[in-house]
Scaffold this motif. Sequence first.
Motif, PDB file in Angstrom:
ATOM      1  N   ILE A  61       0.896  -1.157   0.000  1.00 12.89           N
ATOM      2  CA  ILE A  61       0.000   0.000   0.000  1.00 12.89           C
ATOM      3  C   ILE A  61       0.932   1.204   0.000  1.00 12.89           C
ATOM      4  O   ILE A  61       1.757   1.360   0.911  1.00 12.89           O
ATOM      5  N   ALA A  94      -5.693   3.826  -6.528  1.00 12.70           N
ATOM      6  CA  ALA A  94      -6.713   4.154  -5.526  1.00 12.70           C
ATOM      7  C   ALA A  94      -6.483   5.602  -5.090  1.00 12.70           C
ATOM      8  O   ALA A  94      -6.316   5.902  -3.911  1.00 12.70           O
ATOM      9  N   SER A 123      -8.132   7.581  -2.067  1.00 13.27           N
ATOM     10  CA  SER A 123      -8.030   7.051  -0.704  1.00 13.27           C
ATOM     11  C   SER A 123      -6.671   7.345  -0.103  1.00 13.27           C
ATOM     12  O   SER A 123      -5.670   7.395  -0.811  1.00 13.27           O
ATOM     13  N   MET A 125      -6.884   2.742   3.187  1.00  5.98           N
ATOM     14  CA  MET A 125      -6.699   1.504   2.424  1.00  5.98           C
ATOM     15  C   MET A 125      -6.204   0.378   3.329  1.00  5.98           C
ATOM     16  O   MET A 125      -6.670  -0.757   3.231  1.00  5.98           O
ATOM     17  N   THR A 182      -2.130   4.784  -3.551  1.00  2.00           N
ATOM     18  CA  THR A 182      -3.174   5.635  -2.984  1.00  2.00           C
ATOM     19  C   THR A 182      -2.855   7.101  -3.273  1.00  2.00           C
ATOM     20  O   THR A 182      -1.813   7.429  -3.825  1.00  2.00           O
TER      21      THR A 182
END
Length: 142
Positions: A28, A45, A48, A53, A125
């Motif tokens: 992530i 993503a 986010s 996440m 993210t």
Amino acid sequence: MLRNIDPILSPELLKTLRAMGHGDEIVIADANFPASSLGPACIRADGSSASEMLRAVLQVMPLDRYVADPALTMQVVDATEDVPAAVADFNTIIQEVADNPVPTQSLERFAFYDRAATAYAVVQTGETRLYGNIILKKGVIG
């Protein structure tokens, strides 16, 4: 829509998490991370934060119980003992949500990149806090 699954987990990400096996790793990453150039599949993503996440992923994915370091973060360059705000947040989330709540371990920046390059996938993210990156090793459901 599905019940009890955070809507930030996209169909692509849910498929990826389901396809991963025991011992596979997922990253992530924050908005600055070189996700697309490392090699593993990059799942975007952007809307986010890394913390959001992480919380969503840990609600559906077990952490590996058979290794000492199932959650790895990136060390601050030239200040390896510092704990960035994002990492402090990650530790809190892991304690609250993970099935195997362990403190994160850290890797030197380039060692983190090398490890991330062997991951199953990277979730990029929109996290703007520096050092908002974490590698998770998937465990098993007992």
